[in-house]
Enzyme design. Sequence first.
Site, PDB file in Angstrom:
ATOM      1  N   LYS A  58       0.891  -1.290  -0.066  1.00 61.99           N
ATOM      2  CA  LYS A  58       0.063  -0.052  -0.152  1.00 61.99           C
ATOM      3  C   LYS A  58       0.809   1.260   0.220  1.00 61.99           C
ATOM      4  O   LYS A  58       0.494   2.276  -0.464  1.00 61.99           O
ATOM      5  CB  LYS A  58      -1.138  -0.026   1.031  1.00 61.99           C
ATOM      6  N   SER A 151       1.609 -18.482   4.202  1.00 59.64           N
ATOM      7  CA  SER A 151       1.568 -19.176   2.890  1.00 59.64           C
ATOM      8  C   SER A 151       2.483 -18.378   1.930  1.00 59.64           C
ATOM      9  O   SER A 151       3.148 -17.459   2.361  1.00 59.64           O
ATOM     10  CB  SER A 151       0.111 -18.776   2.294  1.00 59.64           C
ATOM     11  N   GLY A 186      -2.549 -13.393 -13.839  1.00 60.23           N
ATOM     12  CA  GLY A 186      -3.745 -13.572 -12.729  1.00 60.23           C
ATOM     13  C   GLY A 186      -4.367 -12.327 -12.861  1.00 60.23           C
ATOM     14  O   GLY A 186      -3.735 -11.247 -12.528  1.00 60.23           O
ATOM     15  N   HIS A 452     -22.681  16.024   6.128  1.00 58.71           N
ATOM     16  CA  HIS A 452     -22.540  16.640   4.588  1.00 58.71           C
ATOM     17  C   HIS A 452     -21.242  17.480   4.509  1.00 58.71           C
ATOM     18  O   HIS A 452     -21.095  18.130   5.289  1.00 58.71           O
ATOM     19  CB  HIS A 452     -23.724  17.289   4.274  1.00 58.71           C
TER      20      HIS A 452
END
Length: 470
Positions: A58, A151, A186, A452
Site C-alpha cells: 500500500k 502461505s 492472474g 455532509h
Amino acid sequence: MTTANSDPNHYDLLVLGSGEAGKFIAWTIAPKLHYRTAVIERRYLGGSCPNIACLPSKNFIHSANIVYDAKIAHTRGILDAAVEVEMMAVMERKREMVRGLMEMHEGKFRDFGVEVIWGEGRFVGNTNIEVIGEGGKRVLTADRIVVCTGSRAKIDDIPGLKEAKPLTHVEIMELDVVPTHLIVLGGGYIGLEFTQAMRRLGANVTVIEKNASVLKKEDKDISDALLGILEKEGVNFRTETIIKEVSGQSGTMVTLRGTAAGMPFEVTGSHILCATGRFPNTEDIGLEEAGIKLTGKGFVETDEDLRTSSQDIFAVGDCAGSPNFTHVAFDDFRIVRDVLLGKTAIDKRKSSRQVPFTLFTTPELAHVGLREHEALSIGIKFRISKLPMNGFLKTRTLGETSGFAKVLIADDDTILGFTALGVGAGELLPVVQLAMKRGLPYTDIAEMVITHPTLSEGLVFLFSGVPAKG
C-alpha cells in the site's frame, strides 16, 4: 500460571511463525497468564504483512497514485510539471517504513516478554520442535503450540515459467526500475493492485487471465466496471487465455505463448509477475510427526476453535485455510486467545464470522456478505438498491465519480450483502458491517443523520433507494 519446569528448552507456549495471529497470541498470552513464551521465526519478524505484503504494497501503491495525480494535475487547474519516477526513491520510502515497523515489533516482543528464536522450525514429535539456526540445532518442547506458518505465492507448472525466474509479490517490491512491459499472470486482487500501480508508474502492462473475466468471484457488473476503468488507464487485458510455454528471463526479455479464446496467442515483455494464487506453508515442517491432519488442499485441518487434530496444538492464519486477509488472521488470534483464557466459546465462531475485504485499486473495491450472483445461485430472495458513486456527493468535490455501490436486502429488511466500487469504498464498510452483525434493518442506516459532505453520507441515499416489499 506458568509451569514449574526448569528445562531451558521447555516453554508454556510456542508459536511457529510470527505472523499476525501468532504474534498477537504471544504478546497477549505471555503477560496475561505469565507463560514462558517463544516465537520461532525464520525470516520476517511480524510476518508478511509489515514486511512484504499489506503495508509495504500500500506504501508502494500510494507512491504510484501520487505520480498519477501529478500527471493529471492539469485537469484540476494546476499547471503541468515534469514527472520523473525514481524507483530507488520509491523503494527507499517503502524500506524506511518497514524499518520503523520492525523496530516497533522488536519492542513489542521485548516489552511483552516473548522470546524470539531465529531459525527453521520443524516438528519432531507431538510437543517437540527442532529449530536449526545460526546458533546450531535446538529441540524445544511446549505445553501448547500454535502453528502460524503462512502461505507463499503459487508459480504454475507451465513449461519454462520457473526457469524464467518470474516476480512474485515479494520480488516486485524490490525492483529498482520501472518495467518496460510487465506481464501479469492472474487477474485477481494481488495482480490488479500491482497492475494499476505499475501502469501509473509508467510501465506498459498486460494482464493474462484464464477465466472469462478478472475478479472471477465478483459480480459481473463489478468486474466489468473495474476492468473498464483500468483499460482507460492503458492496461491491456487478455481473458480466456491459457499460457502453455514461457521462454526467456524476467528482467530482460520474456515471451509467453498459448491460446486466447482458442486461438494462438503470443506476448513478449520485460518482466513477469505471477499472481495466480497461494500455497499454504505446511510442507516439510513435520506436521505428520505431531499427528496434525491436513485438508485435501494442504491446509491444517482445524475445528471452530482453531484446534488441530493434535491435542493442545492450534493453527491460525493462511496455513489453516483462513481467508488470506490480515484482519481475518487477527480474528483467528481472538479465537485462540479466548480459548486459552478459558472464555466461553461463541457458536460457529470461525465459520460464521464476517469476511470483509478491500481491493486497493483506484477506485477501491469493498465488499462484505453475499454477492448478487451468490444469492441468485442459492435461491435467496432479495431486493437490491444501486447508486452510482456520483450520488455519493463527496466524490464530485474530488472529481472521482467512477463506480457504484449496491446493497442486497432480505425479506426481513436485514442486509445480506454490500459492495462498493469507488473512491474510499473501504471506509464505508464498518457502518454496514455493524448493522449486519447486529441484525439491524437497513432503514436504520437510511434514517441516520450523517455529516455532509462525507463519503458515508451516500449510504443514506443508497439505503433509501431500497424498493418496497412486493
